[in-house]
Write a protein that holds these residues in place. Structure first.
Motif, PDB file in Angstrom:
ATOM      1  N   SER A  45      -4.614  59.604  53.806  1.00 28.78           N
ATOM      2  CA  SER A  45      -5.197  59.426  52.477  1.00 28.78           C
ATOM      3  C   SER A  45      -4.477  58.253  51.830  1.00 28.78           C
ATOM      4  CB  SER A  45      -5.002  60.664  51.614  1.00 28.78           C
ATOM      5  OG  SER A  45      -5.718  61.753  52.139  1.00 28.78           O
ATOM      6  N   ALA A  46      -5.196  57.497  51.027  1.00 26.38           N
ATOM      7  CA  ALA A  46      -4.602  56.351  50.344  1.00 26.38           C
ATOM      8  C   ALA A  46      -5.054  56.345  48.891  1.00 26.38           C
ATOM      9  CB  ALA A  46      -5.019  55.048  51.023  1.00 26.38           C
ATOM     10  N   SER A  47      -4.181  55.849  48.042  1.00 26.44           N
ATOM     11  CA  SER A  47      -4.548  55.652  46.639  1.00 26.44           C
ATOM     12  C   SER A  47      -4.004  54.304  46.204  1.00 26.44           C
ATOM     13  CB  SER A  47      -3.987  56.777  45.767  1.00 26.44           C
ATOM     14  OG  SER A  47      -2.589  56.770  45.811  1.00 26.44           O
ATOM     15  N   VAL A  48      -4.638  53.771  45.178  1.00 26.47           N
ATOM     16  CA  VAL A  48      -4.246  52.471  44.654  1.00 26.47           C
ATOM     17  C   VAL A  48      -3.779  52.661  43.227  1.00 26.47           C
ATOM     18  CG1 VAL A  48      -5.037  50.157  44.085  1.00 26.47           C
ATOM     19  CG2 VAL A  48      -5.894  51.284  46.127  1.00 26.47           C
ATOM     20  N   GLN A  49      -2.663  52.041  42.912  1.00 28.64           N
ATOM     21  CA  GLN A  49      -2.094  52.117  41.578  1.00 28.64           C
ATOM     22  C   GLN A  49      -1.692  50.714  41.160  1.00 28.64           C
ATOM     23  OE1 GLN A  49       0.913  55.124  42.001  1.00 28.64           O
ATOM     24  NE2 GLN A  49       1.054  55.344  39.810  1.00 28.64           N
ATOM     25  N   ASP A  81       4.706  52.895  49.894  1.00 34.47           N
ATOM     26  CA  ASP A  81       4.228  52.015  48.825  1.00 34.47           C
ATOM     27  C   ASP A  81       4.252  50.573  49.287  1.00 34.47           C
ATOM     28  OD1 ASP A  81       3.900  54.109  46.950  1.00 34.47           O
ATOM     29  OD2 ASP A  81       6.045  54.063  46.514  1.00 34.47           O
ATOM     30  N   PRO A 141       4.803  59.428  51.459  1.00 32.93           N
ATOM     31  CA  PRO A 141       4.209  58.285  50.763  1.00 32.93           C
ATOM     32  C   PRO A 141       4.869  56.978  51.209  1.00 32.93           C
ATOM     33  CG  PRO A 141       5.737  59.418  49.318  1.00 32.93           C
ATOM     34  CD  PRO A 141       5.666  60.220  50.591  1.00 32.93           C
ATOM     35  N   CYS A 157      -9.605  53.516  50.283  1.00 35.76           N
ATOM     36  CA  CYS A 157      -9.661  54.529  49.232  1.00 35.76           C
ATOM     37  C   CYS A 157     -10.930  55.350  49.360  1.00 35.76           C
ATOM     38  CB  CYS A 157      -9.563  53.873  47.862  1.00 35.76           C
ATOM     39  SG  CYS A 157      -7.951  53.120  47.626  1.00 35.76           S
ATOM     40  N   GLY A 158     -10.930  56.488  48.751  1.00 35.80           N
ATOM     41  CA  GLY A 158     -12.127  57.314  48.771  1.00 35.80           C
ATOM     42  C   GLY A 158     -11.931  58.619  49.507  1.00 35.80           C
ATOM     43  N   GLY A 159     -10.716  59.108  49.582  1.00 32.26           N
ATOM     44  CA  GLY A 159     -10.473  60.407  50.191  1.00 32.26           C
ATOM     45  C   GLY A 159      -9.891  60.307  51.584  1.00 32.26           C
TER      46      GLY A 159
END
Length: 127
Positions: free
Chosen positions: A110-114, A44, A42, A81-83
């Motif tokens: 893969s990416a995610s937003v928090q 950030d 990961p 984002c989106g898989g």
């Protein structure tokens, strides 16, 4: 990835990535003697606008002299984002880098937003 080291040195590469968003930059670990590295780590970043882009630059680590550029991708944050995604690794001239298999080298991620705790605190009603 393409071969970066001489056959005497194993004929592979010692790749690592520099990942950059705006002025923020992070480096992955170096994967020794690999033409098919997997970082699976990961990273950030504080993203301030969906209009920002992520630049991933892949280098071959060298014990002496400078590291050797292998390729780069640049993706708008709004498309991340989106898989899982796969993007071709491009040369300085924006042509696909061809790997040892004869196929274009790709970067898969893969990416995610928090929302950060600071961003949550700034929203009305704490929502």
């Amino acid at each position: 990835l393409p071969r970066m080291d001489s056959v005497l040195a194993g004929g592979k590469a010692d790749p690592f990535c520099l990942v950059k968003i705006g002025t923020q930059e992070q480096k992955t670990d170096t994967i020794k003697n690999s033409l098919d590295p997997t970082w699976d780590m990961p990273l950030d970043f504080d993203v301030t606008a969906r209009s920002q882009s992520v630049t991933v630059t892949v280098f071959d680590w060298n014990r002496t002299g400078g590291n050797t550029f292998i390729g780069r991708i640049q993706i708008p944050v709004s498309q991340m984002c989106g898989g899982p995604q796969s993007h071709p690794l491009l040369s300085e001239g924006n042509t696909p880098i061809i790997g040892l298999s004869g196929k274009p080298a790709t970067i898969n991620f893969s990416a995610s937003v928090q929302a950060s705790p600071d961003a949550k605190a700034q929203q009305p009603n704490g929502a």
